[in-house]
Every structure is written in structure tokens, then in C-alpha cells.
Design an enzyme around this catalytic site. Sequence first.
Site, PDB file in Angstrom:
ATOM      1  CG  ASP A 110      -0.928   2.809  -2.144  1.00 19.06           C
ATOM      2  OD1 ASP A 110       0.299   2.798  -2.272  1.00 19.06           O
ATOM      3  OD2 ASP A 110      -1.663   1.858  -2.447  1.00 19.06           O
ATOM      4  CG  ASP A 145      -3.624   0.169  -5.907  1.00 13.44           C
ATOM      5  OD1 ASP A 145      -2.501  -0.207  -6.297  1.00 13.44           O
ATOM      6  OD2 ASP A 145      -4.019   1.344  -6.011  1.00 13.44           O
ATOM      7  CG  ASP A 155       1.065  -2.542  -4.773  1.00 17.80           C
ATOM      8  OD1 ASP A 155       2.231  -2.143  -4.911  1.00 17.80           O
ATOM      9  OD2 ASP A 155       0.067  -1.840  -5.032  1.00 17.80           O
TER      10      ASP A 155
END
Length: 916
Positions: free
Chosen positions: A331, A631, A635
Site C-alpha cells: 500500500d 488493512d 484485503d
Amino acid sequence: MTPQSSTAWHALEAQAALAQLDSSHQGLTDREAARRLAKFGPNEMVGRKAIPAWRRFLRHFSDPLIAFLLSAAVIAFSLGHLTDAIVITLVVIINAVVGFVQEGRAEQALAALRSMIAPQAHVLRDGKRRDLAVAELVPGDIISLEAGDRVPADARILRARNILVDESVLTGKSVATQKSETPDPVCTGMADRASILYSSTFVVAGQATAVVVATGMATQIGQIGSLLDTVRSVSTPLLQQIATFGRRFTAFALVAAVVLFIFAATLRDYAWLDALMVVVALAVGVVPESLPAVITITLAIGVRRMAARQAIVRRLPAVETLGATTVICSDKTGTLTRNEMTAHSVVTTAGTTTASGTGYAPLGELAHSGDDALAGAQRVATIGLLCNDAQLRLAAGEWRVDGDPMEGALIALAIKVGLDAESLLADAPRIDEIPFDAQHRYMATLHACTDGSALICVKGAPENLLSLSRLQSGETPAGQTLDLLLWDQAIVRAGEQGERVLGFATRRLDSTPHSLEVSDVAALTFEGIVGFIDPPREEAILAVAQCHCAGIDVKMITGDHAATAAAIALQLRLAEHPKVVTGAELETVTDGELVRLAREANVFARATPEHKLRLVRALQAAGETVAMTGDGVNDAPALKQADIGVAMGRKGTEAAKQASGMVLADDNFASIAAAVYEGRAVYDNIRKVIAWTLPTNIGEALAVITALMLGSALPMTPAQILWINMVLTITLGLVLAFEPPEPDIMQRSPRRRNAQLLSPFMLWRIALVSLIFTVAASAIFAWAMHRGQDLATARTMVVNAFCVMEIFYLFSVRYLRMRAFTLQGLRGTPAVLGAIAAVTIAQFAFTYHPWMQAVFDTRPIALLDGLVILMTGVIMMLILELEKLLLRKLGIFEELRCVPGSRSGRAGQSRVRANP
């Protein structure tokens, strides 16, 4: 208040439940919470009873080899061989003690990790939102839940918004359950109660506020005695592989011992008891019975080191996987960047307003093109303030955000442009909201206005809001026609400057509805966009460079605009010319095409959790070992699919943490690189333990077997063989678990995911060192006998030669790939030096102390003989160092080709210097 489990909470109105619990919508006070915690105890399950220490100790005597040794000790004692019986018994007891202590240390390490990854709960105490450990919850606490959270205790819903809960862990239902605040009939079964949330279930979608009604063993899941558990077992594929190897090796050694016993007793005319003592000693010496225990503690030490570097390993197999990672998909926000958002620019139809400042501090100067531009910025800031769930507070001299970082930055922006936050929130109270969702990519709130009308405030992805808008703010109150080209250009300009962009829109309603529906978010008036700056972490820039040196590709996956992602990728130096692929492009490619695209691209923008899952599968299909960060609850599939899933410890949902193998306590990409570093070190240390243990054990056995085959006197007695095994197991056998990483560890290519632990180089090294030990011990014995030394002195010299060679080999094996003859290599670590000191003291006592001489039939060694023995170790180490040099030049073994001083090593170092 009413006891936890004696009330039909599902049948009570929300307000009645609060009254029964002596609580309120503002939550409990700290003092009352402490009183209830003392009364009801911590909110945790009573774990399985720990195995008593005495039973854990006795388990170490259940091995077939141990039974074999104890039987031999009994036979020796009954026939008057008291020394042999005592030594065998001591070996068995010391091995059991070592295994018991190591097992205890590993369990302590894992228990510490379990406490470190204890889930958090969002709690209202004294009217303020806090994040507390789940164990601190008490009946009457007010908790907030959203998609991805694990329900921390049984709770009565006070307010729900489109909440779906996965209760399969409790009820077995495969479909998520819709929940609401409406009371259920008293007779409703547990699985059908819509107003109750149960501990350990997962929130799949929506939001809820609830009051805790039961904690710990009083919860439903506590009453049926089951709870999701984590990091319970220390078994890993590696440990299973080692255990299987150990069992097979032990079986082979026992069969060989029987054959050797028959050979000695029949063809070499040994008395059967003497032959038995020899084969028993050889079996003990050659079998690496402590290897699984040493490897377990090596893994546990590595996991503790990772935890100290903010990488908390939930499952021990992750330690092995880290060493083989070839691609890290990360990310952007908060992981590669600082996640300290600052609202930098506000673009409206009237112009642009720029705000200075850093982080969340509501301080800074404004630069704008006129009063109209400032007024437009104030309208946008008003939406950002109303459509907001965060809180901005000053703590310890630092401005902090409770909630989403971008929402905190919007509060700071509102104060910068001169808005009175408290009065605005009071004049337009919130009635309802639609929380942000990955599908519609916006958040909307409904507010009552003082004139009886209502205002819908919406913030989210600009493209989505523009598609829902008809007008834009303009010169007239009614607005003007939406100019899509204007906004597209503004979004691109902001993205090119590395800004993350949010759009803002409103809708006026003549009357105030009771609730806000998705269908109401339409026919909007687009007010403007805000560009946020989130600079890359300096440590992330260095970590990316280190990963490149280590042969690990780093890919950034973000929901941001492509231009924004490309700008950040350049600052992070992901590539000289980062290739960016958008989520829309991913939708159009086949799985086969995606394999090539996934390897070539550096950045994936506007990516959804579904795209993450496809990318992981594509990279794995290309033969990559993938680490994936995440997170959110969406996901979780990608985290499970990845070879090593990495969840965010701060902003990560409980669902993401449960699906991952590792949790980053600081949400920092640099911690992933540090974990790879430590993971490679753990794998290296395991290989070093094996590379030291097997040849030293085999070398001892071969020296005796060679003498037995040749019909000459044995170079060591059974008691002396047992002495070597006993002394070295509890000293040198343990120190390699504490070895620091070698300097070139992040300049090597990742190991192949299917690489064997006993590689061709390892097998060669084991065979070579075993041969050196055998030849050297036989030479020392023959030299001593040739000089006229008595048999006891010659054997004493051989035992000391083995100890000296094993010490010198320890220094060599500490650097399997690099030169050991360096100042750092010869200096050793405190663990190494301490172990050597212990062995030296033990050997001096073994050689010179009268009592030890009587027990082990040893003799004092002259100074000259001692120097010869010492030189044996030096010569062996020189041979092994020359072997490393020769093998590197010949390039026979692949794993020796990339070392400091080689072209690839220098290239890697230069890249680190070029990317500080």
C-alpha cells in the site's frame, strides 16, 4: 447492575439495556470501568490448562533413542561399569534439561507475541473515543464497530447502519447476518437475534454502536468453550522437515549401530558389553537429537528480533517465507508515505486556495486568488467538517487524529480558512450517514438546517462524485452547468504534484428525511476538490533501495489517481521511469496477459481489493514469492493468497490481521524490509546450526568406525565420546541461534521457494568437514602412539583435538559464504566467546583434574602436544577458508556467487549509496 448472563438483552429496547447496565451513550467513567474490571475480570477466554513443568520435562524421555540409552545405562550399571552408566545417565539428563529449557523459551517468546497482537476495541469512555485492549472491556462499555472489525464482546446494538456480521464461527451460518437495533422477541433463538453482536464474530459491512453486555467466559462463545486462537503452535514446515530428517537419521543410526555391534562382537572379538558401550556412544554422538529444539529456539529468537523491529510474526512459517520473498506489493498511504496528511490546495470554480503547514496542526498561511476563492474554499471546508468522523486533539505538544488521517487534515483545513468548527456542527446536526464503502467510494451525511431544510454533504473519489453531479457552484446560488473538462484538468494537475485528491459535493432538500439512502445521493452540486500531500517516509526510500539490492522487486498498489501514484513512485525511486497501470486497465486484460503486466509494472493505481487478489495470483503464476500488504476486510483474500500476508497494526482491521502471517506495529514499509532482513538471518542461522551439528557428529563416529574397521585401538572410549556430546551440546550447539546477520545478507538474490535446506553446497560441506575431522583425529591418535604415548594419553589428545576443531569450525561456519579471517569474524559474539570459555574450562578439568582423570581415564597433555592440537584447529580452518575462495572462483555452487567484493555485491552497495 444485573449479572452478565441473566438478562434477555436481545428483547430489551436499547435505552432499557443501557439503564439496566447503569451506562449511557457517553460510556463509562474510568473509575467505574476499573471497578467493573475488578468485579468481572478481564475480557478473555480461560485458556487451556498449561502442561505442568514436570510432565513437559518427562516428555523428553519418551524418544526411542533415549529409551535405548537408558537401557544401556542399566545394563552397564548391573555389570559393574559404573563410569559408563553414570556418563550415559548424565548425557540423557542434560539433553532433557536443554530441551526443556529451550522449549520453555520458545513458548515464552510466542506468548509474548500473542500479547503483542492482542486486538484493540474502539471504546467510548467519559464521552471520548479511545482504543483499548479487548481484555480491558467491561459490561456497560460503549463500543464502535465497522467493516473488518472482530466483535470484542457480546453487545446489544444501540445504533446500526447497514451492518452485516459473519457469525459462522459461532452458528455455522455461511451467509452474513443482517443486524439492527430493533429488539427481538424474547423467544428468539441465539442464531436469529438481530439486535445482539457476539464475541469473535466479524463485521463484514456497515457500522454499529453497541453496549457490552457480557465479557470473557460469560459470552456465548465463552460458554461453548471455543474461541479463534492465534499463534498457538510452534510447528512449521521447516520444523516438520527437520523432525522427519531427525527420525530417519536416528533410525538409520540405530540400524547401523546394530550392524556395527554384530561386526565388533563377531569379527573383531570385542566383549559383547564393550561392543554395546561403543555403539551406544556412537549412536549418541552421531544422532542430532537436539537439532529440532535448537532450530525452534532459533526461530523464536528471530521472531523476537522482528518484533523489536515492529514486525510481529503471527505464524512461524512466515519467518521461512520472508527469506524467499521476491516481490513486495505495498500500500502507499501510511506504509510507503508518512500518513500525515495535509490539505494543501482547494480548487473551486472561483480559483485556487493554497494552505501551508505540516501534519495535522491547524496552523499555516493561506494564499488565494481573491475573496471569491477563499469563500469557495470555506464552502468546501464546511463539507469536509460536516462529513467527518475524526477528532483532532493536541496531546503532548503534538496534534493527533483519532480516525481517518484525511478527515483530520480536513478539520485542520477548516480552522485554517477561518471556520468555527463547534458552531457549524451545532447549527447543522447530523441525522444520518452512509459510511464510506469501496463500491461507491464516497461518504455522505445528512444534516438538519435551522430553516427546516436539509443538507446532504458528500466527499469521496472525484470521478464518482462528478458522475453523480448535475451542477457545480458558480456565480448564482442555483449553480451552473457542470464543466467536466475543468475538473479533469484540475485533478490531473493536482496528481502531477503528488497530491491525493478528494471531491466535495452537496445537495439541498426542502424537508428533512428520517434517514439517508444511497438513492438520495444524486443530482449533486459539485463544490470543488482538495489536494492532500502525504510525503514518502525517508526510511521507506532507503528500504526500497535495500530491497532492490536484495533482488526484491517493490510494487505500489494504491487507490489514488494514476498521476499521484506516479509522482510518489518517483520520489520513492521504485524505478527510473515507473510504469503505472490503472484499475480500469486491469479490468480489460486476461489472466494470461496479467502475468506479464504484473511483472513489468511498478505502480497499480485506482486498484481495488479484487485487483490485489488477481495481482497476487498473476505474480505467483510467474514464479514469484509474494509479500502483500493490506488493512481492510476486503484485503483478506489477497493477504491469504499471498505467500506472506502483511497487515497494518494501526489502521488494519481485525479481519486483515487474522488473514495475515505478519502484522506491522508501525504500518511502515521499512519494517517489512527489516523483517526480510531478519527472516534471511534466521534461515541462515538454521543452516549454520545444521552445517555445524551434522559434520561434527559424523566426524566423531567415522573416526571410531574407521579404527574399528581397521582392527586398531579405538581413539576414544565410550565415556569420552559421551563427554564430547554432553559438553558441546549445551555450549557450542546453542550459540549459532544467536548469530547476527552476515553483512551481505541483503545483497543476495532471494532463495528459490522450492530450495532444499540441505543444498548441494551444504552436502558438500558436511562431507568435507566430516572427512577432515576423521582424518585429523586419526592422525593425532597415530602420531601420539608413534611417539610412544600410552593409549590413555593418545585418547585424551583426540578428545581435546575434537573440541579444538569444533571451536575453530564454529568460527568458520559463522560465515558460510564470506571470509571468517577478519577482525570481526575472529572477535566473535558474547554468546560465542562465553561458550568457548565454558568448553575450555570443561576441557582443562577433563584433562588435568584428578577426579575427572579417574572417571574418564584421561592423562595430562604436555605443552608441545597442546600446541599441536591447537594447530590442528588452525589448519582445518585454513583449509575451509581456501575451500570457500576456490569454490567462489570456480563458481560451482550457485549460492556462493554473490558475495561482498563481487561485481553484484559492489553494484548492490553502490545502489544503496545512490539511494540514501
